[in-house]
Enzyme design. Structure first.
Site, short mmCIF file in Angstrom:
data_model
loop_
_atom_site.label_atom_id
_atom_site.label_comp_id
_atom_site.label_asym_id
_atom_site.label_seq_id
_atom_site.Cartn_x
_atom_site.Cartn_y
_atom_site.Cartn_z
N GLU A 342 0.80 -1.24 0.00
CA GLU A 342 0.00 0.00 0.00
C GLU A 342 0.83 1.28 0.00
OE1 GLU A 342 -4.00 -1.36 2.30
OE2 GLU A 342 -2.25 -1.14 3.56
C1 ACM Z 1 -1.97 -5.38 4.16
O1 ACM Z 1 -3.03 -5.84 4.64
N1 ACM Z 1 -1.89 -4.09 3.89
C2 ACM Z 1 -0.82 -6.22 3.89
#
Ligand code: ACM
Length: 538
Positions: A342
């Site tokens: 992310e």
């Molecule tokens: C995640 O759940 N951002 C690895």
């Protein structure tokens, strides 16, 4: 060779002597009503169970003996004795001096048998007179001890003898896991959890033969491990957590204590420093790290994707080098997790540049890099590992690169997903995961990832919505028990209807351990003498 033969000869001689001694005591053998090993509480279900429908009487005349010159075997015996003391209040000698009155033995034997040539394989032979656990390695013996702990009943059979006696069902168990990597992750960054919380989680996981604990040690909301060369990371970055309460961090001594405790449970600790995104706490501590163009401030919310390191500054890599070096020096296991998920405000080309540079740093300190599935978009080495949480496409990229994949698909394996719409804790952005849907899937055939690329399974527990051990247990249990079976037991041996009964039988153990598990209505929980109080949260 000569030594090994001599050792084996002495072992056999010793075992035979013990068995003869026991047979001389046959008159003291107590005839229990038939019991059936196959109907027991075993999770994960072993490869083969052959019940013989009698019972070994475990009582104060039982002794533990272990192979004498085999590394770690005595400690495994001592571990069992300690657990029997806690569970049954029974003092059982380990390699005693022969003065104790002994009627039956538990023998933990190092064996070079070819049938035991996998590191975690073991065989357990339970007869009326003896219990023999054979394993090639102490690790295998340790896994076998967990099986034995599960077949020893929580309650004694007081009507059969003057002294308390626990009937252990007889038979043979042959066992070996499907996957060598069976893990859970704990996010200590969104909310901090103490060393004693982590140790309790290790106790519970290892009872179910889980052998990896991944610690998510940094995120936007907190930095949780002392780095001696960069002290503000914990002074500033560790000061808060989600919701705004005081945070916390592990000193290096704390972390070493966790690693040593895990090692005693044959469990590997994987440290994760999440980067280049999820780095707000680090950038507040040392603003030169920051790459999003804003002045970083401590963050107590739960949004993701707003932070990034500056990926084009040499000083950032000098910082990362220190962090990876210090943590790697404290971590005996082979892995270092760099996060990589992310990074929404890192440009794609910067992200790739970053991951490739950090992979080299991880390798320089002798570790194998793990990253969340996005890292496979960089040109990473086939020895690095991708943790599949969200994108099947990324998992396929990893397979093309020849990488191993850890299966943690959020919609199946995230422990922070709510059980259903009534769940008091957790999130549901990926799915609601009731206890059956956590268990009823086939990792061996998941989304076309070839079996030879699958390293194993890990169930992550993110902590945005949980702030104490009771809440941790509510989300993790009972689902994590199912993930232990998915990663250990062959798919032919798995069956929801059968598992559900074995899971119901875990209640006395979980209650005794004061685990605040979610009492899913799908399970007909076995009653126990311990009272269970489900956590209340409005
Ligand atoms: C995640 O759940 N951002 C690895």
């Amino acid at each position: 060779m000569v030594k090994s033969f001599a050792t084996r000869f002495l072992t056999i001689l010793f075992a035979s002597a013990m068995i003869i001694a026991c047979q001389q005591e046959k008159k003291k053998r107590i005839n229990f009503p038939p019991t059936d090993l196959a109907q027991n509480n075993l999770i994960p279900k072993p490869l083969k169970v052959i019940p013989t429908n009698k019972a070994f009487g475990l009582d104060r005349y039982t002794a533990i003996h272990t192979s004498q010159n085999a590394n770690g075997f005595f400690e495994v015996g001592a571990f069992l004795a300690d657990k029997l003391k806690t569970k049954l209040n029974l003092d059982i000698p380990v390699n005693g001096n022969g003065t104790e009155p002994v009627e039956r033995i538990i023998y933990i034997n190092q064996s070079d048998s070819l049938e035991l040539n996998a590191p975690e394989a073991y065989q357990l032979y339970i007869t009326q007179d003896s219990i023999i656990l054979n394993a090639n390695t102490a690790e295998g013996a340790f896994r076998g001890i967990q099986t034995l702990r599960q077949v020893i009943p929580e309650e004694s059979n007081d009507t059969l003898a003057e002294q308390r006696i626990w009937p252990v069902p007889t038979g043979k168990i042959v066992d070996n896991p499907t996957f060598g990597f069976r893990g859970s992750m704990l996010d200590v960054a969104r909310h901090f959890f103490s060393v004693s919380d982590v140790k309790k989680y290790i106790d519970l996981l290892s009872y179910y033969k889980i052998n990896v604990l991944h610690l998510h040690l940094s995120d936007d909301q907190g930095w949780r491990i002392e780095i001696k060369s960069w002290p503000k990371l914990t002074e500033i970055g560790g000061s808060t957590q989600v919701g705004g309460e005081a945070g916390g961090f592990f000193t290096q001594e704390d972390y070493k204590e966790i690693v040593a405790y895990a090692a005693k449970h044959y469990m590997t600790i994987i440290p994760e420093i999440d980067m280049p995104g999820h780095t707000n706490a680090a950038s507040v501590s040392y603003p030169f790290l920051n790459g999003n163009g804003k002045t970083p401030k401590l963050y107590e919310g739960t949004h993701v994707g707003f932070s990034t390191f500056n990926t084009r500054k040499d000083t950032v890599y000098a910082f990362i080098d220190d962090v990876v070096r210090e943590i790697s020096e404290l971590t005996p296991g082979p892995y270092f997790h760099i996060g990589g998920d992310e990074s929404h405000v890192t440009k794609k080309k910067d992200y790739i540049y970053f991951v490739e540079k950090v992979e080299k740093i991880v390798q320089k300190y002798g570790k194998r890099m793990i990253g969340w599935d996005e890292v496979a978009s960089a040109n990473v080495d086939s020895t690095s590992i991708s943790q599949y949480w969200s994108s099947g496409k990324n998992a396929q990229k990893a397979v093309k690169r020849g990488m191993k994949v850890i299966l943690s698909p959020a919609k199946r394996a995230y422990l922070d997903m709510q059980y259903d719409t009534l769940s008091k804790l957790g999130l549901h952005w990926a799915a609601y995961i009731p206890v059956d849907s956590a268990y009823v899937w086939t990792p061996e055939e998941y989304e076309g990832i070839p079996m030879e690329n699958i390293l194993g399974i890990e169930a992550p527990l993110w902590s945005e919505t949980i702030g104490n051990i009771d809440e941790l247990e509510y989300l993790a249990f009972p689902r994590v028990i199912g993930y232990s079976e998915l990663s250990w037991t062959t798919k032919e041996n798995r069956d929801w209807e059968n598992y559900k009964v074995r899971l119901a039988n875990q209640a006395p153990y979980l209650d005794r351990m004061d685990v605040k598990y979610y009492t899913s209505p799908l399970i007909d929980w076995k009653k126990s003498k311990y009272t269970y109080k489900e956590i209340k949260k409005d």
